[in-house]
Design a protein around this motif. Structure first.
Motif, PDB file in Angstrom:
ATOM      1  N   LYS A  68      38.101   7.186  64.910  1.00 21.71           N
ATOM      2  CA  LYS A  68      37.448   8.026  65.833  1.00 21.71           C
ATOM      3  C   LYS A  68      38.395   7.993  67.100  1.00 21.71           C
ATOM      4  CE  LYS A  68      35.256   4.063  68.182  1.00 21.71           C
ATOM      5  NZ  LYS A  68      33.804   3.435  68.525  1.00 21.71           N
ATOM      6  N   LEU A  69      38.214   9.080  67.947  1.00 22.96           N
ATOM      7  CA  LEU A  69      38.945   9.525  68.990  1.00 22.96           C
ATOM      8  C   LEU A  69      38.218   9.234  70.407  1.00 22.96           C
ATOM      9  CD1 LEU A  69      40.832  10.885  66.642  1.00 22.96           C
ATOM     10  CD2 LEU A  69      41.472  12.633  68.461  1.00 22.96           C
ATOM     11  N   LEU A  81      35.441  11.509  71.553  1.00 24.91           N
ATOM     12  CA  LEU A  81      35.930  12.944  71.519  1.00 24.91           C
ATOM     13  C   LEU A  81      35.961  13.424  70.222  1.00 24.91           C
ATOM     14  CD1 LEU A  81      39.062  12.005  73.962  1.00 24.91           C
ATOM     15  CD2 LEU A  81      36.830  13.029  74.706  1.00 24.91           C
ATOM     16  N   GLY A  82      35.980  12.902  69.224  1.00 31.32           N
ATOM     17  CA  GLY A  82      35.938  13.568  67.841  1.00 31.32           C
ATOM     18  C   GLY A  82      36.489  12.519  66.584  1.00 31.32           C
ATOM     19  N   LEU A  83      36.357  13.017  65.453  1.00 28.85           N
ATOM     20  CA  LEU A  83      36.825  12.196  64.475  1.00 28.85           C
ATOM     21  C   LEU A  83      37.956  12.790  63.712  1.00 28.85           C
ATOM     22  CD1 LEU A  83      33.285  11.926  62.665  1.00 28.85           C
ATOM     23  CD2 LEU A  83      34.216  10.539  64.300  1.00 28.85           C
ATOM     24  N   ARG A 142      38.723  22.052  68.022  1.00 29.74           N
ATOM     25  CA  ARG A 142      37.684  20.881  67.403  1.00 29.74           C
ATOM     26  C   ARG A 142      37.119  20.272  68.639  1.00 29.74           C
ATOM     27  NH1 ARG A 142      40.631  17.472  63.181  1.00 29.74           N
ATOM     28  NH2 ARG A 142      38.575  16.388  63.486  1.00 29.74           N
ATOM     29  N   THR A 143      37.931  19.878  69.646  1.00 25.72           N
ATOM     30  CA  THR A 143      37.427  19.281  70.716  1.00 25.72           C
ATOM     31  C   THR A 143      36.286  20.037  71.630  1.00 25.72           C
ATOM     32  OG1 THR A 143      39.532  17.923  70.974  1.00 25.72           O
ATOM     33  CG2 THR A 143      38.160  17.873  72.928  1.00 25.72           C
ATOM     34  N   ARG A 144      36.460  20.986  71.713  1.00 24.21           N
ATOM     35  CA  ARG A 144      35.708  21.830  72.429  1.00 24.21           C
ATOM     36  C   ARG A 144      34.252  21.831  71.689  1.00 24.21           C
ATOM     37  NH1 ARG A 144      39.940  26.659  73.910  1.00 24.21           N
ATOM     38  NH2 ARG A 144      40.417  25.786  76.038  1.00 24.21           N
ATOM     39  N   ARG A 145      34.478  22.283  70.540  1.00 19.80           N
ATOM     40  CA  ARG A 145      33.182  22.259  69.727  1.00 19.80           C
ATOM     41  C   ARG A 145      32.463  20.922  69.649  1.00 19.80           C
ATOM     42  NH1 ARG A 145      36.561  24.976  66.078  1.00 19.80           N
ATOM     43  NH2 ARG A 145      36.788  23.293  64.640  1.00 19.80           N
ATOM     44  N   TRP A 146      33.304  19.826  69.539  1.00 19.38           N
ATOM     45  CA  TRP A 146      32.695  18.520  69.559  1.00 19.38           C
ATOM     46  C   TRP A 146      32.071  18.224  70.852  1.00 19.38           C
ATOM     47  CZ3 TRP A 146      31.831  14.949  65.952  1.00 19.38           C
ATOM     48  CH2 TRP A 146      31.412  13.561  66.342  1.00 19.38           C
ATOM     49  N   MET A 147      32.648  18.607  72.098  1.00 22.10           N
ATOM     50  CA  MET A 147      31.933  18.392  73.612  1.00 22.10           C
ATOM     51  C   MET A 147      30.698  19.284  73.387  1.00 22.10           C
ATOM     52  SD  MET A 147      33.573  16.069  74.347  1.00 22.10           S
ATOM     53  CE  MET A 147      32.925  15.694  75.951  1.00 22.10           C
ATOM     54  N   LEU A 198      27.376  10.389  67.520  1.00 17.09           N
ATOM     55  CA  LEU A 198      26.525  11.200  67.986  1.00 17.09           C
ATOM     56  C   LEU A 198      25.671  10.918  69.338  1.00 17.09           C
ATOM     57  CD1 LEU A 198      24.985  12.731  64.631  1.00 17.09           C
ATOM     58  CD2 LEU A 198      27.152  13.586  65.778  1.00 17.09           C
ATOM     59  N   GLY A 199      25.602   9.803  69.480  1.00 13.97           N
ATOM     60  CA  GLY A 199      25.296   9.398  70.973  1.00 13.97           C
ATOM     61  C   GLY A 199      23.402   9.439  70.914  1.00 13.97           C
TER      62      GLY A 199
END
Length: 239
Positions: A68-69, A81-83, A142-147, A198-199
């Protein structure tokens, strides 16, 4: 926690991600040089590879496992922030500090390079620099999609998106070959880890798994196994 055990010499010829990694476009002679710079390192689940805000001393290719990041807010809360999956590239080439931390969620293997050595090699090999740019832009997307996933989606959308991503990136590594689109594969994360990523709460994750199974979207042969039975329905759920 830091990495476990001594680093091992790396052989690019035997690398399991050779054709998918950032070095895929290099020829044999270039790989021989790069291979001498790399070292194979094992990480146990929960161990850190890179610490947020530290000097950028290394970069790495993920060979096996899931990481994980993450970063931390001003009040100390972790924000994932992502995987990172096998063949993903980690670290900040040409940078002085690392903007995020990297921690193994499962046991993992990475191929590490001293950042200064990697920078020098990349400057001398334009194809690798081009690949770095491609990966950087893909990681930004990917980061944008994750956020978006964490900030705007419902709990059900979050889980559906994660299952589709895991199936795409790790499904071929499951219990059986992906000749069957409904093949069973092993979840690399526990339900508590999925909740953390996923929070969500573990109760919510368990309830959603039960609902998706009841609606015929997935099968759950065991607590750590899954098969996607109705992909269009799961994709609709994720949309």
């Amino acid at each position: 926690m830091s990495a476990t055990g001594p680093d091992q010499p790396m052989s690019c010829d035997a690398c399991v991600i050779r054709n998918r990694a950032i070095c895929a476009d290099l020829d044999a002679s270039e790989l021989a040089v790069l291979g001498k710079l790399g070292r194979k390192r094992k990480l146990e689940a929960g161990q850190s590879l890179i610490w947020e805000g530290d000097e950028a001393v290394l970069v790495a290719n993920v060979m096996d496992g899931l990481l994980k990041l993450s970063t931390h807010t001003a009040d100390g809360k972790e924000q994932i922030l992502g995987l990172a999956y096998p063949s993903d590239f980690l670290g900040r080439p040409f940078g002085q500090t690392t903007p995020y931390g990297v921690e193994a969620l499962t046991d993992a293997y990475v191929c590490i390079f001293q950042r200064a050595d990697f920078d020098c090699f990349a400057r001398e090999h334009p194809r690798l620099e081009h690949k770095l740019l491609e990966r950087t832009l893909a990681e930004l997307d990917r980061t944008r999609r994750w956020m978006l996933l964490l900030g705007r989606m419902s709990a059900e959308q979050k889980l559906a998106n994660l299952l589709l991503e895991l199936d795409e990136r790790l499904g071929v590594r499951g219990c059986v070959p992906r000749l069957d689109p409904n093949a069973i594969w092993t979840l690399p994360l526990s339900r508590q880890q999925i909740a953390d990523v996923l929070g969500l709460t573990i109760e919510t994750v368990s309830r959603l798994f039960t609902r998706m199974k009841g609606e015929g979207m997935i099968a759950l042969p065991s607590r750590r196994e899954v098969a996607i039975l109705d992909r269009p329905a799961l994709e609709d759920c994720a949309a």
